[in-house]
Enzyme design. Structure first.
Site, mmCIF file in Angstrom:
data_model
loop_
_atom_site.group_PDB
_atom_site.id
_atom_site.type_symbol
_atom_site.label_atom_id
_atom_site.label_comp_id
_atom_site.label_asym_id
_atom_site.label_seq_id
_atom_site.Cartn_x
_atom_site.Cartn_y
_atom_site.Cartn_z
ATOM 1 N N ASP A 89 38.111 42.730 39.955
ATOM 2 C CA ASP A 89 39.378 43.377 39.604
ATOM 3 C C ASP A 89 39.316 44.014 38.216
ATOM 4 O OD1 ASP A 89 40.362 42.511 41.992
ATOM 5 O OD2 ASP A 89 41.904 41.198 41.181
ATOM 6 N N ASP A 235 45.158 27.272 43.523
ATOM 7 C CA ASP A 235 44.264 26.240 44.036
ATOM 8 C C ASP A 235 45.031 24.962 44.390
ATOM 9 O OD1 ASP A 235 44.893 25.782 41.379
ATOM 10 O OD2 ASP A 235 42.823 25.778 40.671
#
Length: 488
Positions: A89, A235
């Site tokens: 990114d 996560d």
């Protein structure tokens, strides 16, 4: 007087919270010791090797992306069964560095995926990569990691149980001895990756994928609803969604995943803010369904303690400030001496917490006396700095619990241990000093005054507490000020 009693009541409730938090930690320590005594059973090797996708999420990593690519290229696994996705990114020259580095590995199945908009940040990159992933299993490594070449051979056998959705490995530290700050971070993280993760996993309580250094069954990710970007800890969020669906997680401490620790306070604060705020966001998102779900009572208790563990920073901040009123009331004789004796029971909580960190510190150490010397100075300094971070982290927790949104700010990486990069030349250093840093300086002065007043009045019950707060806020303030000044 009413205000004083309110402050004393708030202080007492805060100490009670710390006490119950310590009991949960003590229970994890008990199960950690049991897990150590029982040992581990090696799983049977897989009869047929599956196809695996390794995902490497990267965003503006000039100093570590090449090291990561080199390390992953050495993964010991049949090339025809392995694909490596570079989820880039980046908006700077990192992309050019990656493309140039990839030309050195024409025989490795690298898949370069570049996004322009960073939608969903890391979670969005992982989700988009998953759409193209051909692997049955998905391993994930952040840019500051150096994966073990045998990572897949060590982790994949645990998936012979079809109910296993994740295998998480233990982080170790490439630059543990770089500075006082890295030593103290290692001191803290070792407790999480040993006592907490092993203690929870041993009793089949919820554990969490740590964002990297783990491998998922792809069908588990999809069954749990794929990656979400509505929290800063994608996560932890996916971990709870998967385990609520009945998937088993396995934590293996003997499988190590080396990584870099942030070497300066501004980077530590960036990481801490994301972890604590994201944890609070996940608490708001999951606690109701966990408590109402059909889980054993010990699982619910530890899930509550796990999801709300970042609230300890709000409690520490409140307790530290109200302790001034409690001290004054004691000096003026407004609190019966017997109450102070009863309050001493709560100090057991600090002993338990200290025990958790000491056990993890001595884990695997060969020279006991040398390690003992290290523990004697690292434990009080770690506790002091943890208290000194209370203001910064309390803000993050409050924002997470109240629903205030903020962008995903990644922790800058440095690769200083290579000797090729200098700290002051890092292009990702922040330049603006946050307001909270100045307040940390004010709190340092406040508790330095309290240390003096404790000595002047000859009252020593709170002297260690106030001294640790003065040292903690002082270290956090000074190292923060230094790290923000590096970019000038």
């Amino acid at each position: 007087m009413l205000l004083l009693y309110i402050l004393i009541g708030v202080y007492s409730l805060g100490m009670l919270f710390i006490f119950f938090y310590s009991l949960a930690q003590g229970h994890l320590l008990f199960h950690f010791i049991k897990a150590r005594k029982e040992g581990s059973i090696s799983p049977e090797p897989l009869s047929q090797l599956p196809k695996v996708t390794i995902q490497l999420p990267i965003f503006n990593e000039l100093y570590v992306s090449e090291r990561l690519i080199e390390a992953v290229s050495k993964i010991n696994y049949p090339q025809e069964l392995l694909e490596i996705q570079i989820l880039d990114d980046s908006t700077d020259k990192t992309s050019d560095l990656i493309k140039e580095k990839l030309t050195s590995y024409p025989d490795v199945n690298f898949q370069y995926i570049h996004r322009e908009n960073r939608k969903g940040f890391k979670a969005g990159a992982l989700k988009e990569g998953l759409e193209e992933a051909k692997g049955e299993f998905i391993a994930i490594f952040d840019s500051d990691f150096i994966p073990d070449p045998d990572f897949l051979n060590k982790t994949l056998p645990y998936f012979s149980d079809q109910e296993v959705g994740l295998v998480q490995t233990r982080w170790t530290h490439l630059n543990r001895n770089y500075s006082l700050l890295t030593r103290l971070q290692a001191f803290a993280l070792d407790a999480h990756f040993l006592v907490e993760q092993m203690g929870r996993n041993h009793q089949s309580a919820f554990i969490n994928f740590n964002g990297t250094g783990g491998i998922w069954r792809k069908s588990c990710i999809l069954d749990a609803g794929n990656w979400h970007s509505d929290t800063l800890t994608e996560d932890l969020d996916l971990s709870y969604r998967a385990q609520k669906r009945g998937w088993k997680f396995i934590y293996r401490p003997e499988i190590e995943s080396p990584a870099e620790l942030p070497p300066i306070m501004s980077a530590v604060k960036s990481q801490q803010f994301r972890w604590t705020k994201g944890g609070a966001e996940c608490a708001s998102k999951h606690i109701a369904s966990v408590l109402s779900g059909k889980f054993p009572i010990h699982t619910k208790i530890h899930a509550f303690a796990h999801l709300f563990n970042s609230a300890i920073f709000i409690v520490i901040l409140v307790v530290s400030l109200t302790s001034i009123a409690v001290w004054w009331a004691g000096v003026m004789g407004l609190i019966p001496e017997n109450l102070f004796r009863i309050a001493g029971v709560f100090m057991i909580g600090f002993v338990i917490i200290a025990g958790v960190y000491l056990v993890s510190f001595f884990y695997g150490k060969r020279n006991f006396f040398q390690s003992l010397i290290g523990a004697l100075w690292q434990l009080p300094l770690f506790l002091s700095v943890s208290m000194g971070l209370a203001l910064h982290n309390a803000q993050a927790v409050w924002e997470g619990l109240t629903g205030k949104t903020s962008p995903f700010v990644r922790t800058p990486k440095f690769n200083l241990e290579s000797g090729k990069v200098k700290l002051k030349t890092n292009k990702y250093l922040p330049s603006k000093i946050p307001v909270t840093t100045w307040f940390e300086g004010v709190l340092m002065l406040v508790f330095l005054v309290m240390v003096g007043l404790n000595i002047w009045a000859g009252t020593y019950a709170m002297l260690p507490f106030h001294l640790m707060l003065a040292v903690g806020y002082g270290l956090v303030f000074v190292t923060s000020f230094q790290s923000y000044g590096l970019s000038k």
